[in-house]
Write an enzyme that holds these catalytic residues in place. Structure first.
Site, PDB file in Angstrom:
ATOM      1  N   GLY A   1     -68.181  38.317 -13.384  1.00  9.47           N
ATOM      2  CA  GLY A   1     -66.845  37.788 -13.654  1.00  9.47           C
ATOM      3  C   GLY A   1     -66.230  38.411 -14.906  1.00  9.47           C
ATOM      4  O   GLY A   1     -66.927  38.616 -15.909  1.00  9.47           O
ATOM      5  N   GLN A   2     -64.942  38.658 -14.846  1.00  8.47           N
ATOM      6  CA  GLN A   2     -64.198  39.211 -15.976  1.00  8.47           C
ATOM      7  C   GLN A   2     -64.159  38.231 -17.156  1.00  8.47           C
ATOM      8  O   GLN A   2     -63.930  38.620 -18.295  1.00  8.47           O
ATOM      9  CB  GLN A   2     -62.770  39.563 -15.509  1.00  8.47           C
TER      10      GLN A   2
ATOM     11  N   SER B   1     -68.832  26.817 -16.889  1.00  9.70           N
ATOM     12  CA  SER B   1     -69.797  25.715 -16.747  1.00  9.70           C
ATOM     13  C   SER B   1     -69.768  24.834 -17.990  1.00  9.70           C
ATOM     14  O   SER B   1     -70.059  23.643 -17.929  1.00  9.70           O
ATOM     15  CB  SER B   1     -71.209  26.268 -16.548  1.00  9.70           C
TER      16      SER B   1
ATOM     17  N   GLY C   1     -76.301  29.143 -12.575  1.00 10.01           N
ATOM     18  CA  GLY C   1     -76.133  27.880 -11.862  1.00 10.01           C
ATOM     19  C   GLY C   1     -74.997  27.026 -12.404  1.00 10.01           C
ATOM     20  O   GLY C   1     -74.149  27.503 -13.133  1.00 10.01           O
TER      21      GLY C   1
ATOM     22  N   HIS D   1     -67.660  31.083  -9.933  1.00 11.77           N
ATOM     23  CA  HIS D   1     -68.864  31.692  -9.334  1.00 11.77           C
ATOM     24  C   HIS D   1     -68.650  31.933  -7.839  1.00 11.77           C
ATOM     25  O   HIS D   1     -69.076  32.957  -7.290  1.00 11.77           O
ATOM     26  CB  HIS D   1     -70.074  30.760  -9.473  1.00 11.77           C
TER      27      HIS D   1
END
Ligand code: PAF
Length: 284
Positions: free
Chosen positions: A147-148, A186, A31, A37
């Site tokens: 994700g890389q 994040s 989240g 994202h």
């Protein structure tokens, strides 16, 4: 977009999708969604018919003293963003749904989990692999998108998919960056104004690695160039290294492998990581 909170509800929705011959794509997240994202959701959209996004701040991948309690959350904002991005199903379980009383089975991916993030956060990848294996079993996606930015996590999951015979294709999406090069994360919200300015040192260290290797430096000289790009700007360097992309073992001069420059550093209370692929110049 349907919002589901229980495992039986997800299984029922997935059975329906599978019966309709639809390809299922899964994007696991914790989240507080940002562009990085949403790029994963976009990739899932392009390679599958039904996009499932999970939002679950997974307690088992946080060690005591880490930021589990304060991990940034924005349930309403996340739902709006996912709706706009074309997510079909949001799976947002409570902790007791994923880890009911008596839960005691964990997935430990040896080798690739040993160094770097695995050394600094010893139980982290065990928690990641466990929750991702559970999500794989609950959703049974055809494709899973990561994700890389979390390159070692990708290597751990790739290994787990192979070792545990998950019939799932892994899609890896390039890191999204701010205009000055800082990788989207994040945890960037934790940075003060001054730390945010200094945080660009991480992507600068990766650029230094690329330039050093391209100009014929050895791997140790390349590592030194990375450290000097970080020094003065970050408060602590956790690591700045060149590794084999698949094994996450330190790369060795002259040994053919896919190279990755990796960096982790702390600015105040914030810990940031980043990475970039490197091309070793052919030596004659
Ligand atoms: O990358 C993340 O956000 C998490 O590690 C993941 C893959 C969702 C597992 O909790």
């Amino acid at each position: 977009m349907r919002i589901l909170e229980t495992i039986p509800a997800v299984r029922a929705a997935m059975a329906e999708a599978r019966a309709g011959g639809r390809r299922i794509g899964l994007v696991p997240t914790m989240g507080f969604l940002h562009d990085g994202h949403l790029a994963l959701v976009e990739r899932a959209r392009s390679v599958s018919d039904v996009v499932v996004v999970s939002i679950f701040v997974n307690p088992t991948q946080f060690a005591p003293g880490e930021d589990l309690a304060t991990y940034p959350r924005d349930a309403d904002g996340d739902r709006r963003k996912l709706e706009a991005a074309g997510c079909d199903i949001l799976f947002q379980p409570e902790s007791r749904e994923v880890y009911p009383d008596g839960f005691s089975t964990f997935v430990d991916v040896e080798g690739v989990s040993r160094l770097y993030e695995g050394a600094i956060r010893p139980s982290h990848f065990r928690g990641v692999a466990t929750v991702v294996a559970k999500l794989f079993n609950i959703v049974r996606p055809d494709v899973a998108v990561f994700g890389q930015k979390d390159a070692q996590q990708v290597a751990v999951i790739r290994r787990m998919i192979a070792d545990l015979d998950f019939d799932i294709a892994l899609e890896v999406v390039e890191t999204r960056r701010e205009s000055d090069g800082l990788a989207r994360s994040s945890r960037n919200v934790y940075l003060s104004t001054d730390e945010r300015v200094r945080a660009v040192a991480l992507s600068r260290a990766l650029a230094a690695a690329r330039e050093a290797l391209a100009s014929g430096c050895t791997l140790d000289e390349t590592r030194a160039a990375m450290r000097s790009a970080l020094e003065g700007d970050v408060d602590t360097i956790d690591y700045a290294d060149v590794v084999d992309k698949a094994t996450f073992e330190p790369a060795v001069d002259g040994e053919a492998s896919s190279l990755l420059a990796i960096v982790a550093a702390r600015l105040g209370r914030t810990r940031l990581i980043d990475n970039a692929p490197l091309v070793a110049p052919a030596r004659g």
